[in-house]
Scaffold this active site. Structure first.
Site, PDB file in Angstrom:
ATOM      1  N   ASP A   1       0.844  -1.194   0.000  1.00 14.03           N
ATOM      2  CA  ASP A   1       0.000   0.000   0.000  1.00 14.03           C
ATOM      3  C   ASP A   1       0.882   1.248   0.000  1.00 14.03           C
ATOM      4  O   ASP A   1       1.688   1.444   0.918  1.00 14.03           O
ATOM      5  CB  ASP A   1      -0.873  -0.072   1.273  1.00 14.03           C
ATOM      6  CG  ASP A   1      -2.021   0.890   1.247  1.00 14.03           C
ATOM      7  OD1 ASP A   1      -2.099   1.713   0.324  1.00 14.03           O
ATOM      8  OD2 ASP A   1      -2.854   0.818   2.170  1.00 14.03           O
TER       9      ASP A   1
ATOM     10  N   GLY B   1      -5.172   3.270  -7.879  1.00 16.25           N
ATOM     11  CA  GLY B   1      -5.528   3.342  -9.292  1.00 16.25           C
ATOM     12  C   GLY B   1      -4.869   4.475 -10.058  1.00 16.25           C
ATOM     13  O   GLY B   1      -5.301   4.807 -11.166  1.00 16.25           O
TER      14      GLY B   1
ATOM     15  N   ASP C   1     -10.447   4.283  -1.226  1.00 21.13           N
ATOM     16  CA  ASP C   1     -11.043   3.251  -0.369  1.00 21.13           C
ATOM     17  C   ASP C   1     -12.565   3.172  -0.467  1.00 21.13           C
ATOM     18  O   ASP C   1     -13.265   4.181  -0.442  1.00 21.13           O
ATOM     19  CB  ASP C   1     -10.673   3.507   1.095  1.00 21.13           C
ATOM     20  CG  ASP C   1      -9.192   3.293   1.332  1.00 21.13           C
ATOM     21  OD1 ASP C   1      -8.440   3.179   0.349  1.00 21.13           O
ATOM     22  OD2 ASP C   1      -8.798   3.249   2.508  1.00 21.13           O
TER      23      ASP C   1
HETATM   24  C1  GLA Z   1      -5.329   2.328   2.812  1.00 22.61           C
HETATM   25  C2  GLA Z   1      -5.855   1.208   1.926  1.00 22.61           C
HETATM   26  C3  GLA Z   1      -6.900   0.416   2.690  1.00 22.61           C
HETATM   27  C4  GLA Z   1      -6.297  -0.144   3.973  1.00 22.61           C
HETATM   28  C5  GLA Z   1      -5.701   0.962   4.795  1.00 22.61           C
HETATM   29  C6  GLA Z   1      -4.892   0.438   5.967  1.00 22.61           C
HETATM   30  O1  GLA Z   1      -6.301   3.273   3.095  1.00 22.61           O
HETATM   31  O2  GLA Z   1      -6.361   1.722   0.728  1.00 22.61           O
HETATM   32  O3  GLA Z   1      -7.392  -0.619   1.880  1.00 22.61           O
HETATM   33  O4  GLA Z   1      -5.320  -1.109   3.649  1.00 22.61           O
HETATM   34  O5  GLA Z   1      -4.823   1.778   4.030  1.00 22.61           O
HETATM   35  O6  GLA Z   1      -4.304   1.447   6.718  1.00 22.61           O
END
Ligand code: GLA
Length: 513
Positions: free
Chosen positions: A271, A311, A332
């Site tokens: 991430d 994305g 998200d």
């Molecule tokens: C980001 C990701 C989420 C999740 C959080 C965890 O926001 O996009 O899917 O993994 O981090 O902190």
């Protein structure tokens, strides 16, 4: 630019150390190194250094999240300075920060992304900033990594984030694994148990990352999960900090990949998080992902590589090249119809990018978390299935209603998602409140989904007849045949999902180029 910054740091760390003379108002009142205790964890402001040479001034801010950030357009007037701070996202404009000398301390105020910072710094030695410098992280040259042979169909499993956020521990993960088996979800195809953000502890002196106290033995946990015919996933970031503020893999990608492989990890979600403030071009982001992709492959263990950089930068066109098996297409998801529909109808990525080995990841499912109606959750799963998206559950499997379980284990819908042709579906047309989506299937047939985007029930017989002609089809959710000309209607925000075409009557579809 990097070289210039490093040269600047080298210059700063040899500045005369110690407290500047307490001569507020004098031109050099802000000169020196200032250390911050108790500043907010985000962005983890640790130190500020300022040097004035004749008429010129340079300065840097040291943070946990983004490492060293240069002060842009630094202007000093007596005991006050203003400067521009680059925001973590290269897409946002810089913000203005101020520094004010107040007796023996300085007060720094400013905004970074959504966080307002107001922190007091005390004089420190120039050498002290060394511990706030990030480790070196030379990025690899870009080249195409080989296919790792995994994820021939979209990965199916569960992730801790949507329901638990970072309130997770070993016992909960084990209970989820048990529930995955007992509920029949494993046998319906859901295999990965993914630990998202919140498992990480600290690095030891050798740089090895350890889990926090909630995860006493990761290898034992992996053994437990594997013994149930399931696979274990984990989470990290190419930046120094993950999105929830835990330790990321910056400067340690190869070491962390080895650690994960030694534990028996089968899936890594990587991430971007704080990495967005460090890898500021598409090329750098790509290289940071390739670095981990190559590190995972070098372990020799089959580890599904899940890219999460929301994305950006047309990731679908290069996700496979950096070793990725899936890539997020959006920011998200939330457990609301509006959020789910925005992703499912509008930001699910390009269908042409998806196929065996590499998938558009529309984000983890919210089904069963309570924020949508059953019809809306059916639409949720249908949109994901029509687009060949990974099905990563996000609810508490230990406490699931029968309706939720039945919805998630619907074999006909899962078969569409997992169709071996791997051709993602697309919107065919919009007919008033109804959106019609079509997906080609390996048996030569098609899945057709009729989504009612309005908040009232609508009649759909006419638009369905336009596709069916005189033939009949099976409705995937109910399993019932639907004859041409039937009077059918779709509930508010609901869907009718048809599977049409018989294997014996049609030639197998060719995969779109
Ligand atoms: C980001 C990701 C989420 C999740 C959080 C965890 O926001 O996009 O899917 O993994 O981090 O902190």
């Amino acid at each position: 630019m990097k070289a210039l910054l490093l040269a600047t740091v080298a210059a700063l760390v040899v500045l005369p150390s110690g407290a500047p003379a307490p001569d507020a108002g004098a031109p050099a009142a802000l000169n020196g190194t200032w250390l911050f205790d108790g500043a907010p964890d985000y962005p983890g402001l640790r130190a500020v250094q300022i040097a004035q040479y004749g008429g010129a001034a340079i300065g840097e801010v040291f943070t946990d999240w983004y490492g060293m950030i240069p002060m842009r357009s630094l202007e000093i007037s007596g005991d006050t300075a203003t400067f521009q701070m680059e925001t973590p996202s290269p897409h946002d404009a810089p913000t203005t920060w101020t520094i004010h000398r107040d007796g023996d301390a300085i007060r720094v105020t400013g905004k970074i992304w959504y966080q307002h910072v107001d922190a007091e710094g005390r004089p420190g030695s120039a050498a002290a900033v060394a511990r706030f410098l990030l480790p070196p992280n030379p990025l690899p040259k870009l080249h195409k990594l080989p296919d790792n042979g995994l994820a021939r169909t979209p990965p199916m499993g569960w992730s801790s984030w949507n329901h638990f956020a970072d309130k997770i521990d070993d016992a909960t993960i084990r209970q989820i694994a048990d529930a995955m088996v007992a509920s029949g979800l494993r046998d319906a195809g859901y295999r990965y148990i993914n630990i998202d953000d919140g498992w990480q502890g600290e690095r030891d002196a050798a740089g090895v990352l350890h889990p926090n106290a909630h995860f006493p033995d990761m290898k034992a946990l992996a053994d437990y999960v594997h013994a149930r015919g399931l696979k274990l996933g984990i989470y990290s970031s190419p930046g120094p900090k993950t999105c929830a503020g835990y330790t990321g893999s910056y400067g340690h990608a190869a070491r962390d990949a080895k650690t994960f492989a030694a534990w028996g990890i089968d899936y890594l979600k990587y991430d971007l998080c704080s990495g967005e403030g460090i890898f500021r071009t598409a090329g750098e982001v790509k290289a940071a992902y390739q670095q981990m992709g190559a590190a995972l492959q070098a372990t020799g263990r089959g580890i599904v590589f899940s890219l999460c950089q929301y994305g950006r930068d047309a990731v679908g066109t290069w996700g496979r090249d950096v070793g990725g098996n899936l890539w997020r297409t959006s920011s998200d998801i939330e457990d609301t119809y509006a959020s789910m529909a925005k992703i499912g109808f509008a930001t699910g990525g390009e269908a042409a990018d998806a196929g065996p080995g590499g998938w558009n990841d529309l984000d983890m499912l919210e089904i069963g978390n309570g924020g949508m109606s059953l019809d809306e959750y059916r639409t949720h799963l249908t949109l994901w299935a029509m687009q060949a998206a990974p099905l990563i559950l996000g609810n508490d499997l230990r406490h699931m209603s029968t309706e939720t379980r039945d919805l998630l284990t619907n074999r006909a819908v899962i078969a569409i998602d997992q169709d071996p042709l791997g051709a993602a579906g697309q919107r065919l047309r919009v007919a008033g409140p109804i959106e019609v989506w079509s997906r080609s299937l390996a048996d030569g047939g098609r899945a057709l989904a009729y989504f009612n985007r309005s908040d009232k029930r609508v009649a759909a017989g006419g638009t369905i007849a336009a596709d069916l002609g005189t033939s009949s089809a099976r409705e995937a959710w109910t399993g019932r045949p639907l004859a041409a000309g039937s009077e059918v209607s779709i509930p508010a925000h609901g869907v009718i999902l048809l599977r049409i075409g018989a294997p014996h009557s049609q030639k197998p579809a060719a995969r779109p180029a």
